[in-house]
Design a protein around this motif. Structure first.
Motif: not given
Length: 292
Positions: A194-214
């Motif tokens: 069994l094999e196949g493919t996956i594709e996301h529908r959104n052409k624009l994807a908003p994102y949020l992150t948190v992090g550190f930058r020393p």
């Protein structure tokens, strides 16, 4: 006498012009002396093409203001504040940063390539494990903010995803193994690959992150970020090598039954599309930054 009058008047005019009215001018007419005060000529420096009117609270000469703002934007875009290299679940990539102020930085970047190994190379959709091969392309625009003016950062932006994800189902269990779909076990040997493919529908994807930058030095620093991008629902395609092959299974009532490998593939396809974590794609990345 008229000649003397004209001569005196001409001399007075010439003198006042040369001296910018530094001294009064005396004109003699039939023994009467009249004093004329010459007014100096005022010169004003040229005004700038635009200026702020503090009383009205507006900028005079809108055209000049727009030109000045455009020039500022151009200078900002052509003089980046930093460049960064990164690796993470979105792929390998780089970005360029443009400082807005000491706490805010605009970013333009790209991440992609074969990123499957960066998040383990496989995932589980309900009770089926899938190996993953990927070819990612994720250009993005975002903003990084240091709300407390220290190492802690918050990021937000938009990704333009163009990701190819190929999947291959792994059978489980003993003996010949099985594919478990909707709590029903289908014979893996009879089902085949069994094999196949996956594709996301959104052409624009908003994102949020948190992090550190020393910052390690004045110019060099490191960073790490975690977050998620909303990629939207997925469209999946799963196929069996021999879709007409007969597959034995036992239904939920315990009754032995038979179906086709093509039907098993269709059930697996539906489960892939229902998998929630593909809708919210995890973002985990680390990298290094050089500041100018």
């Amino acid at each position: 006498m008229k000649f003397i009058k004209l001569t005196a008047i001409s001399a007075a005019v010439l003198a006042s012009t040369a001296a910018l009215a530094a001294d009064p001018v005396i004109v003699v007419d039939d023994n009467d002396a009249v004093v004329y005060e010459a007014e100096p000529v005022a010169y004003q420096a040229a005004q700038p093409s635009y200026a702020y009117n503090s009383d009205a609270g507006i900028v005079r000469n809108t055209t000049g203001a727009v030109v000045g703002t455009t020039k500022t934007i151009f200078n900002t875009l052509t003089h980046p504040a930093s460049v960064s290299a990164e690796a993470g679940t979105l792929g390998y990539g780089a970005n360029v940063g443009f400082s807005v102020n000491e706490k805010t930085e605009l970013q333009a970047g790209w991440a992609g390539g074969d990123a499957a190994d960066l998040f383990g190379g496989d995932f589980d959709a309900n009770d089926v494990n899938y190996d993953v091969d990927s070819d990612f392309s994720n250009p993005y625009l975002g903003v990084q903010v240091r709300p407390m003016a220290n190492w802690f950062t918050m990021g937000a932006g938009i990704i333009v995803p163009d990701n190819d994800i190929d999947v291959r189902a792994n059978s489980e269990g003993s003996d010949d193994g099985y594919f478990e779909l909707n709590n029903i076990q289908y014979n893996a040997a009879q089902t085949g690959t069994l094999e196949g493919t996956i594709e996301h529908r959104n052409k624009l994807a908003p994102y949020l992150t948190v992090g550190f930058r020393p910052n390690i030095t004045n110019n060099f620093g490191l960073f790490g970020e975690v977050g998620a991008a909303y990629m939207g629902k997925t469209d999946a395609t799963v196929r069996a090598v021999d879709s007409t092959s007969l597959v034995n299974y036992t239904d939920k009532d315990g009754t032995p039954s038979t179906t086709t490998a093509g039907e098993v593939a269709s059930i697996a396809e539906k489960e892939l599309e229902d998998k929630d974590w593909l809708e919210w794609f995890p973002i985990v990345k680390v990298g290094a930054t050089y500041r100018f």
